[in-house]
Scaffold this motif. Structure first.
Motif: not given
Ligand code: SF4
Length: 220
Positions: A186-208
């Protein structure tokens, strides 16, 4: 009788490197011993060499002072090695700015001759040079990578600000070798990115997920 080999001195290590290589100069913003805060080697001690100069122009860049190479001193390889060899670092991270704007052959050869592992963090937007042990590609929309870098990527680290960056990440992953570690940060000043990334990694576990832990820890 058991005899112990005396540890090599810095002077002995430097003597492995030829004079033209030691005298090669680079525009350098800073070099310092710290903790790698991001990516696959998070938490490891590492000596950072931040080369000056960048032509990528990310609007959210947190090292804009690195962009103008002419505003920073030119340092010889010898000077950087002398400082490095005062530390016990085994990993050297070459970053920027955009480090591939300068030919890395001399610097990386010297670092390996004195026994260091050489890592690079790059946008991949300029010609690849140097002898590298670990390549972290962090692609930027402002000046995308050139094709020649993809076979060498050990770690793909994509900075995420918004949802469309996830598709951008997948497009780059498709060009990387199967061994490449896939990371979203997540870009440091973009907190909205965090839930997007969490959901994506749960769906695509090849990513961390990669976090800028040095910022949380207050480590420079
Ligand atoms: S590539 Fe790196 S140094 Fe260059 S503008 Fe983007 S974030 Fe900043």
């Amino acid at each position: 009788m058991i005899t112990e080999n005396a540890p090599e001195t810095a002077a002995t290590k430097l003597s492995r490197v030829d004079e033209p290589t030691l005298n090669t100069e680079y525009a350098v913003m800073e070099h310092f011993y710290t903790i790698q805060g991001e990516g696959a080697h998070t938490g490891s001690a590492a000596y950072f060499i931040r080369l000056a100069g960048c032509d990528v122009g990310c609007s959210w860049c947190d090292v804009k002072e690195s962009w103008d190479a002419d505003s920073h001193p030119r340092l010889t390889v010898r000077r950087m090695l002398e400082a490095l060899l005062e530390t016990p670092a085994s990993i050297v991270v070459i970053t920027g700015g955009e480090p591939l704007l300068q030919d890395l052959d001399a610097l990386t050869r010297a670092l390996q001759l004195v026994g260091k592992q050489v890592h690079i963090e790059t946008s991949g937007s300029s010609h690849l040079s140097g002898s590298l042990d670990w390549v972290t590609l962090s692609p930027k929309r402002f000046k995308p990578p050139i094709e020649e870098i993809y076979p060498y990527v050990d770690e793909l680290k994509v900075v995420v600000l918004r949802k469309k960056d996830l598709q951008w990440a997948v497009e780059h992953a498709a060009k990387c070798p199967s061994r490449t570690q896939l990371l979203l940060q997540p870009e440091w000043d973009s907190p909205n990115a965090i839930p997007l990334i969490v959901d994506f990694v749960k769906e695509h576990p090849e990513w961390s997920i990669s976090l800028q832990t040095h910022k949380y820890l207050g480590v420079p």
